[in-house]
Design a protein around this motif. Structure first.
Motif, PDB file in Angstrom:
ATOM      1  N   ILE A  78     -87.874  11.092 119.529  1.00 17.70           N
ATOM      2  CA  ILE A  78     -88.422  12.257 118.822  1.00 17.70           C
ATOM      3  C   ILE A  78     -89.863  12.452 119.260  1.00 17.70           C
ATOM      4  O   ILE A  78     -90.596  11.483 119.473  1.00 17.70           O
ATOM      5  CB  ILE A  78     -88.409  12.045 117.290  1.00 17.70           C
TER       6      ILE A  78
ATOM      7  N   SER B 108     -93.582  18.426 118.683  1.00 18.94           N
ATOM      8  CA  SER B 108     -93.716  19.471 119.689  1.00 18.94           C
ATOM      9  C   SER B 108     -94.444  20.683 119.117  1.00 18.94           C
ATOM     10  O   SER B 108     -94.379  20.949 117.921  1.00 18.94           O
ATOM     11  CB  SER B 108     -92.322  19.880 120.183  1.00 18.94           C
TER      12      SER B 108
ATOM     13  N   TYR C 125     -90.279  24.248 123.071  1.00 18.14           N
ATOM     14  CA  TYR C 125     -88.881  24.021 122.701  1.00 18.14           C
ATOM     15  C   TYR C 125     -87.964  24.602 123.777  1.00 18.14           C
ATOM     16  O   TYR C 125     -87.008  23.953 124.220  1.00 18.14           O
ATOM     17  CB  TYR C 125     -88.599  24.672 121.352  1.00 18.14           C
TER      18      TYR C 125
ATOM     19  N   GLY D  88     -82.324  18.696 125.277  1.00 22.95           N
ATOM     20  CA  GLY D  88     -82.030  18.914 123.869  1.00 22.95           C
ATOM     21  C   GLY D  88     -80.714  18.293 123.424  1.00 22.95           C
ATOM     22  O   GLY D  88     -79.927  17.786 124.227  1.00 22.95           O
TER      23      GLY D  88
ATOM     24  N   SER E 141     -82.059  21.624 118.082  1.00 21.66           N
ATOM     25  CA  SER E 141     -82.432  20.331 118.639  1.00 21.66           C
ATOM     26  C   SER E 141     -83.712  19.822 117.985  1.00 21.66           C
ATOM     27  O   SER E 141     -84.289  18.836 118.427  1.00 21.66           O
ATOM     28  CB  SER E 141     -82.644  20.437 120.154  1.00 21.66           C
ATOM     29  N   CYS E 142     -84.137  20.499 116.932  1.00 19.69           N
ATOM     30  CA  CYS E 142     -85.370  20.111 116.252  1.00 19.69           C
ATOM     31  C   CYS E 142     -85.313  20.571 114.803  1.00 19.69           C
ATOM     32  O   CYS E 142     -84.431  21.347 114.421  1.00 19.69           O
ATOM     33  CB  CYS E 142     -86.591  20.729 116.938  1.00 19.69           C
TER      34      CYS E 142
ATOM     35  N   ASP F 256     -92.707  21.172 115.563  1.00 15.15           N
ATOM     36  CA  ASP F 256     -91.364  20.738 115.209  1.00 15.15           C
ATOM     37  C   ASP F 256     -91.144  19.305 115.652  1.00 15.15           C
ATOM     38  O   ASP F 256     -91.857  18.787 116.524  1.00 15.15           O
ATOM     39  CB  ASP F 256     -90.325  21.653 115.868  1.00 15.15           C
ATOM     40  N   LEU F 257     -90.160  18.675 115.039  1.00 14.90           N
ATOM     41  CA  LEU F 257     -89.745  17.324 115.417  1.00 14.90           C
ATOM     42  C   LEU F 257     -88.563  17.476 116.366  1.00 14.90           C
ATOM     43  O   LEU F 257     -87.443  17.754 115.947  1.00 14.90           O
ATOM     44  CB  LEU F 257     -89.360  16.528 114.175  1.00 14.90           C
ATOM     45  N   PHE F 258     -88.821  17.334 117.656  1.00 13.62           N
ATOM     46  CA  PHE F 258     -87.823  17.580 118.698  1.00 13.62           C
ATOM     47  C   PHE F 258     -87.076  16.294 119.014  1.00 13.62           C
ATOM     48  O   PHE F 258     -87.697  15.245 119.256  1.00 13.62           O
ATOM     49  CB  PHE F 258     -88.495  18.112 119.958  1.00 13.62           C
TER      50      PHE F 258
END
Length: 387
Positions: free
Chosen positions: A114, A117, A123, A132, A163-164, A297-299
């Motif tokens: 993770i 991002s 993204y 992703g 994906s996030c 975001d948490l990718f």
């Protein structure tokens, strides 16, 4: 009348099916989740079963921006998660996502899990590159608490699945030393304050191609998402380059340069400036019209153990966790204020939107910026080196 099977028996049967290979680990964890809803997470047998199922995964890696951001994540999210699950979260940091992407490309799949991002442009870059995943949103019920205005831009890029998960948001506005520059000066000059010759050698800026082009667009009166004269923008980028002390490369460096008053004015990340203000430094913050807004975001990276990763994402979107991290890192939570009441100190953060619609903020158009990525990045590299 059908006899109800006791919880202990159901758990034993599930475990036997899992060990015999009749169901995979993802299905096993999903069924345990259903059992949690029925029995309540306080069931000691259920907790033990979930820990056993997750025994194969002992750690996850998280990469972020360092400084007060990483400190907030560690204290309010990762330490409690480790205590609750026994899964260790390994901290990594990067100065830019370009740097992080380079490291990912050189790694083995699954080495990175993770990262924090900086929004839809990155993204699209990561998902277009094939890094992703498709998250199972049933395992992330707290995603329903997130502002729809933050979720939908990501869904448009990957309609087949996210994906996030969005986590926070902020702006790249203008920071200034209030002993030398007034609020009236900032409002009058706006983005052009970064070109003030009177402050030569005391001006700063983020060494990032997108930020430099965005401010060059504002300084030429253009829409950053629809630039019609890119040559005029490059001229402003060069003009700014010749006036600065140096480009900063991380949030920690930005805060240090402002605190030591080596920078009198610069573009800056809103949360880092809120942190300096809490420390008592004479630093003001101003978002000029069209200021660069972003959503973090948490990718989740391809090859990550999804059930465990999804559990961590859901944990981080718990209101108690998300709000605590927001208070620690000084960026507003992505949770919708109309669904989750926000404390006064979060409401007071720069860029906070009480409506949850974010209509007053200007975000980058991912298709536009991705289409120009290679050409503009190359030209920025030349200018940064003095061309």
């Amino acid at each position: 009348m059908k006899k109800e099977i006791p919880m202990q028996t159901r758990l034993r049967n599930l475990k036997e099916r899992y060990k015999d290979g009749d169901i995979d680990r993802r299905s096993f964890l999903g069924l345990l989740g259903c059992a949690a809803v029925t029995a309540g997470v306080s069931s000691s047998a259920l907790v033990a079963a979930m820990r056993e199922a997750r025994a194969e995964v002992t750690q996850l890696r998280f990469d972020g921006w360092g400084g007060i951001v990483s400190e907030a994540f560690r204290k309010y999210a990762f330490d409690p998660y480790e205590k609750a699950t026994g899964i260790k979260v390994i901290d990594g940091t990067f100065g830019s996502e370009e740097e992080h992407l380079t490291n990912v490309r050189a790694s083995q799949e699954g080495e990175y899990n993770i990262h924090l991002s900086s929004g839809v442009v990155k993204y699209k870059q990561f998902t277009d590159a094939g890094y992703g995943v498709v998250l199972n949103e049933d395992n992330i019920p707290n995603l329903k608490l997130v502002m729809d205005s933050l979720v939908q831009p990501f869904r448009k890029i990957t309609p087949e699945g996210l994906s996030c998960v969005p986590f926070d948001y902020g702006t790249s506005g203008l920071a200034y030393n209030t002993k030398e520059i007034s609020a009236e000066d900032m409002q009058r000059e706006g983005a052009s304050i970064l070109l003030a010759k009177d402050f030569k050698g005391k001006i700063g800026g983020y060494g990032d191609w997108q930020t430099r082009i965005w401010y060059g667009a504002l300084q030429t009166g253009q829409d950053p998402n629809n630039i019609e004269d890119i040559d005029a923008v490059w001229a402003k980028v060069r003009e700014h380059r010749d006036l600065i002390l140096k480009y900063f490369g991380s949030g920690a460096e930005l805060m240090d340069l402002l605190a030591k008053e080596e920078y009198l004015v610069c573009d800056a990340w809103s949360g880092r400036i809120a942190g300096l203000q809490k420390q008592g430094h004479p630093i003001g913050y101003y978002d000029p019209p069209g200021s660069f807004a972003w959503m973090e975001d948490l990718f989740v990276m391809k090859g990550s153990p999804l059930p465990e990763t999804e559990a961590l994402l859901n944990f981080m979107l718990e209101p108690e966790t998300s709000i605590a991290v927001a208070q620690g890192q000084n960026y507003p939570s992505a949770l919708d204020p109309s669904k989750v009441p926000m404390p006064e100190d979060v409401q007071a953060l720069p860029a906070f939107d009480a409506t949850g619609k974010l209509e007053a903020l200007t975000f980058a158009n991912p298709d536009y910026w991705t289409a120009n990525d290679a050409q503009w990045k190359k030209q920025w590299g030349r200018i940064e080196k003095g061309a």
